[in-house]
Design a protein around this motif. Structure first.
Motif, short mmCIF file in Angstrom:
data_model
loop_
_atom_site.label_atom_id
_atom_site.label_comp_id
_atom_site.label_asym_id
_atom_site.label_seq_id
_atom_site.Cartn_x
_atom_site.Cartn_y
_atom_site.Cartn_z
N VAL A 25 50.67 -17.48 -1.34
CA VAL A 25 49.53 -16.75 -1.90
C VAL A 25 48.31 -17.05 -1.03
CG1 VAL A 25 48.06 -16.44 -3.92
CG2 VAL A 25 50.49 -16.94 -4.23
N ALA A 26 47.65 -16.01 -0.57
CA ALA A 26 46.49 -16.18 0.30
C ALA A 26 45.27 -16.56 -0.53
CB ALA A 26 46.22 -14.88 1.05
N PRO A 27 44.24 -17.12 0.13
CA PRO A 27 42.98 -17.32 -0.59
C PRO A 27 42.46 -15.96 -1.06
CG PRO A 27 42.78 -17.93 1.76
CD PRO A 27 44.20 -17.56 1.51
N ALA A 28 41.88 -15.93 -2.25
CA ALA A 28 41.48 -14.64 -2.85
C ALA A 28 40.33 -13.98 -2.09
CB ALA A 28 41.09 -14.87 -4.30
N LEU A 29 40.34 -12.65 -2.10
CA LEU A 29 39.21 -11.88 -1.55
C LEU A 29 38.27 -11.54 -2.69
CD1 LEU A 29 41.20 -9.44 0.78
CD2 LEU A 29 39.89 -11.45 1.48
N SER A 30 36.99 -11.81 -2.51
CA SER A 30 36.03 -11.59 -3.59
C SER A 30 35.66 -10.13 -3.76
CB SER A 30 34.74 -12.36 -3.32
OG SER A 30 35.03 -13.69 -3.04
N ARG A 31 35.30 -9.78 -5.00
CA ARG A 31 34.84 -8.42 -5.27
C ARG A 31 33.40 -8.27 -4.79
NH1 ARG A 31 36.34 -4.70 -9.27
NH2 ARG A 31 37.26 -6.22 -10.68
N ARG A 32 33.20 -7.34 -3.87
CA ARG A 32 31.86 -7.09 -3.32
C ARG A 32 31.65 -5.59 -3.18
NH1 ARG A 32 33.36 -11.82 -0.32
NH2 ARG A 32 31.86 -13.48 -0.68
N PRO A 33 31.38 -4.92 -4.30
CA PRO A 33 31.33 -3.45 -4.28
C PRO A 33 30.37 -2.87 -3.24
CG PRO A 33 31.16 -4.31 -6.51
CD PRO A 33 31.09 -5.48 -5.60
N ALA A 34 29.18 -3.44 -3.12
CA ALA A 34 28.19 -2.85 -2.20
C ALA A 34 28.67 -2.92 -0.76
CB ALA A 34 26.85 -3.58 -2.36
N VAL A 35 29.22 -4.07 -0.39
CA VAL A 35 29.67 -4.27 0.99
C VAL A 35 30.82 -3.32 1.31
CG1 VAL A 35 30.57 -5.97 2.63
CG2 VAL A 35 28.97 -6.69 0.86
N TYR A 36 31.77 -3.21 0.39
CA TYR A 36 32.94 -2.35 0.65
C TYR A 36 32.53 -0.87 0.67
CZ TYR A 36 36.41 -6.01 0.89
OH TYR A 36 37.14 -7.09 1.31
N ARG A 37 31.59 -0.52 -0.20
CA ARG A 37 31.11 0.86 -0.22
C ARG A 37 30.44 1.20 1.12
NH1 ARG A 37 27.49 0.71 -4.27
NH2 ARG A 37 29.07 -0.04 -5.69
N GLU A 38 29.64 0.26 1.60
CA GLU A 38 28.96 0.51 2.87
C GLU A 38 29.96 0.66 4.02
OE1 GLU A 38 25.67 -2.12 3.86
OE2 GLU A 38 25.70 -1.41 5.95
N ALA A 39 31.00 -0.18 4.01
CA ALA A 39 32.03 -0.09 5.05
C ALA A 39 32.64 1.32 5.05
CB ALA A 39 33.10 -1.15 4.83
N GLN A 40 32.91 1.81 3.84
CA GLN A 40 33.52 3.14 3.73
C GLN A 40 32.61 4.24 4.22
OE1 GLN A 40 35.13 4.21 -0.17
NE2 GLN A 40 36.10 2.22 -0.18
N THR A 41 31.35 4.20 3.78
CA THR A 41 30.46 5.29 4.20
C THR A 41 30.18 5.24 5.69
OG1 THR A 41 28.77 3.95 3.14
CG2 THR A 41 29.21 6.07 2.14
N ARG A 42 30.11 4.04 6.26
CA ARG A 42 29.83 3.97 7.70
C ARG A 42 31.10 4.09 8.54
NH1 ARG A 42 26.38 -1.28 8.58
NH2 ARG A 42 26.64 -0.66 10.75
N GLY A 43 32.27 4.10 7.89
CA GLY A 43 33.52 4.25 8.63
C GLY A 43 33.86 3.05 9.50
N ILE A 44 33.60 1.86 8.97
CA ILE A 44 33.84 0.64 9.76
C ILE A 44 34.62 -0.39 8.93
CG2 ILE A 44 31.82 0.83 11.30
CD1 ILE A 44 30.25 -0.91 9.33
N PRO A 45 35.28 -1.34 9.60
CA PRO A 45 35.91 -2.43 8.86
C PRO A 45 34.84 -3.24 8.12
CG PRO A 45 36.66 -2.41 11.14
CD PRO A 45 35.53 -1.43 11.05
N VAL A 46 35.21 -3.84 7.02
CA VAL A 46 34.21 -4.51 6.16
C VAL A 46 33.53 -5.67 6.90
CG1 VAL A 46 35.70 -6.21 4.99
CG2 VAL A 46 33.85 -5.10 3.74
#
Ligand SMILES: Nc1ncnc2c1ncn2[C@@H]1O[C@H](COP(=O)(O)OP(=O)(O)O)[C@@H](O)[C@H]1O
Ligand SMILES: [Mg+2]
Length: 317
Positions: A264-285
């Motif tokens: 089991v890997a270390p957990a990835l935290s929930r960060r809605p703003a950061v992930y949303r920005e990655a999506q809109t800018r078309g870049i890896p988080v």
């Protein structure tokens, strides 16, 4: 098929069988063994995956929103930035991975669809240095229809990706939220599954099903001598962690369910703003600029790399 010889004592230790039992199994012809000098060696086939190097990992779970596509994008980027040659394969007709990396305007012949119709894979598209993509298109859904008509093509993707193993260190296949034939094709193309699990009761429930399905896939591949590992689930990655007491409880449940079998890997935290920005800018988080996000993904990539190393040592190449 190439073979390797493993000293019987070492084999028995690895399989967790008493040496005397292993000797008996040799005497009864239950395992293939050969005496060289005064020592017994177990003759083992080296599966195709081990010979060709390059590791195929499929991001797999029927739970939607677990984080498959995000992890394919970000783990791919992290490994590529370490100098690994990475190919991302978008197997979801929703084509989120492709869209998030700026490949929205692609034709259906640019996708894996041709392999289900007897043709070759298209040339992958370059995204970043060391990072290529075979994008998806809504028409990839037709793959589901061709697979039901011609079920033997379930292995077509595995065969096609095998031919690319020499060109890439990692091939990450982003599967769709289903347990249908396209998802099976994606899973059966892999050397192991990476399963993101949302930290919620629903996430843990879905995991039970995934583990069961993965076991069946692993057994099928093993019978065909296409794969030799122990557990087809390569890594579980908890996602959407919020660091609450409830999260810790769910993590405990998760560990309990998986036992020692699956890392089991270390957990990835929930960060809605950061992930949303990655999506809109078309870049890896990682490129959004949060050092914590960068560190978390490094942790997952470190674990993936060490597990791959261990696995290659186990199969003896
Ligand atoms: N760690 C996270 N924190 C916040 N939002 C996330 C995180 N990981 C993924 N997301 C968002 O959750 C949604 C679902 O993630 P996605 O990667 O598409 O999952 P899947 O491919 O399993 O359906 C996406 O909108 C994504 O941006
Ligand atoms: Mg997805």
């Amino acid at each position: 098929m190439r073979q390797k010889l493993t000293p019987l004592s070492e084999w028995a230790r690895r399989e967790d069988i008493p040496h005397s039992t292993a000797r008996k199994m040799v005497a009864e012809g239950r395992i293939r063994a050969q005496k060289i000098g005064d020592r017994w060696y177990v003759v083992e086939d080296i599966p195709e995956d081990a010979i060709k190097g390059g590791m195929v990992l499929t991001l797999f779970t029927h739970a939607g929103g677990a984080g498959k596509t995000s992890l394919a994008r970000d783990l791919g980027f992290e490994l590529a930035s370490r100098g690994k040659r990475v190919l991302l394969v978008d197997m979801d007709p929703q084509a989120n991975l492709s869209a998030w990396l700026g490949f929205e305007d692609v034709g259906e012949r640019d996708t894996v669809l041709p392999v289900f119709e007897g043709a070759d894979l298209p040339a992958p598209k370059g995204v970043y240095p060391n990072l290529d993509l075979i994008p998806s298109h809504v028409e990839l859904a037709r793959g589901e229809v061709s697979l039901s008509r011609e079920p033997h093509n379930t292995f077509a993707l595995r065969a096609a990706l095998n031919a690319l193993r020499e060109r890439y260190d990692y091939i990450l296949v982003d599967s769709l939220p289903s347990l249908g034939s396209l998802a099976a094709t994606a899973a059966l193309a892999a050397d192991g599954l990476v399963v993101p699990v949302e930290l919620s009761r629903k996430g843990v429930q879905a995991l039970g099903t995934v583990i069961g399905v993965a076991e069946a896939y692993g057994k099928a591949l093993m019978r065909m001598r296409l794969w030799s590992g122990r557990f087809f689930v390569f890594l579980v990655v908890p996602t959407h962690a919020e660091g609450t007491a409830r999260d810790r409880e769910v993590l405990r449940l998760l560990q309990e369910r998986l036992g020692e079998k699956v890392p089991v890997a270390p957990a990835l935290s929930r960060r809605p703003a950061v992930y949303r920005e990655a999506q809109t800018r078309g870049i890896p988080v990682q490129l959004v600029g949060s050092p914590e996000v960068v560190a978390e993904l490094r942790g997952v990539a470190d674990l993936v790399e060490s597990l791959v190393k261990k696995r290659l040592e186990e199969v003896g190449v």
